[in-house]
Enzyme design. Structure first.
Site, PDB file in Angstrom:
ATOM      1  N   GLN A 198       0.835  -1.201   0.000  1.00  0.00           N
ATOM      2  CA  GLN A 198       0.000   0.000   0.000  1.00  0.00           C
ATOM      3  C   GLN A 198       0.870   1.252   0.000  1.00  0.00           C
ATOM      4  OE1 GLN A 198      -3.211  -0.023   2.799  1.00  0.00           O
ATOM      5  NE2 GLN A 198      -3.986   1.917   2.055  1.00  0.00           N
ATOM      6  N   PHE A 199       1.192   1.736  -1.201  1.00  0.00           N
ATOM      7  CA  PHE A 199       2.035   2.918  -1.323  1.00  0.00           C
ATOM      8  C   PHE A 199       1.379   4.158  -0.743  1.00  0.00           C
ATOM      9  CE2 PHE A 199      -0.554   3.513  -5.055  1.00  0.00           C
ATOM     10  CZ  PHE A 199      -0.617   4.895  -5.225  1.00  0.00           C
ATOM     11  N   THR A 200       0.059   4.144  -0.611  1.00  0.00           N
ATOM     12  CA  THR A 200      -0.640   5.324  -0.096  1.00  0.00           C
ATOM     13  C   THR A 200      -0.304   5.624   1.361  1.00  0.00           C
ATOM     14  OG1 THR A 200      -2.615   4.043   0.445  1.00  0.00           O
ATOM     15  CG2 THR A 200      -2.541   5.072  -1.738  1.00  0.00           C
TER      16      THR A 200
END
Length: 149
Positions: A78-80
């Site tokens: 999850q790069f967010t």
């Protein structure tokens, strides 16, 4: 590197209407990789994750680790987690690691966890995923490699 750790009774990840990973009692881990992250930092966070005593013992105290309860892991990229929301209303992801680097470390984390935990499931890097969970507690912890420097 950031891990959002959720103690769950159940969790699954779906890609294109197909469940690609699911667990029962254990931990759902959302993994974010930053630009400067290394395998050494991944090792530190994996060790901390595996040994966190966040499951109840026979007296209802959080004294047991994942291995102690035969828990399972579901790991989702999850790069967010690297969203920078300080300016304006549209998050910037400039601090997230490049896709190649992030995928390499994500796969490394999965493999390191598999060495210690009998059931490790995972999402698909870069895919649009749907994550379903039944949070137990709720119990959520954030590990950030910046806190260990």
């Amino acid at each position: 590197m950031k891990f959002v750790i959720q103690r769950v009774n159940y969790a699954s990840v779906t890609v294109e209407e197909a469940v690609i990973g699911n667990i029962q009692k254990g931990l759902l881990i959302l993994v974010g990789v930053g630009q400067e992250d290394t395998k050494e930092e991944a090792d530190r966070l994996v060790k901390k994750l595996i040994n966190l005593r966040i499951f109840d013992d026979e007296n209802g105290k959080t004294n047991l680790a994942l291995k102690d309860v035969g828990g399972e892991l579901l790991i989702v990229s999850q790069f967010t987690l690297y969203a920078d929301c300080r300016k304006g209303n549209r998050p910037s992801f400039i601090n997230a690691g490049s896709p190649d680097k992030a995928n390499e470390l994500y796969e490394y984390i999965i493999e390191e966890c598999k060495k210690q935990i009998s059931k490790v499931e995972h999402g698909e890097f870069g895919a649009k995923m749907k994550v379903e969970l039944l949070n137990d507690g709720p119990f959520t912890i954030i590990l950030d490699s910046a806190d260990f420097k």
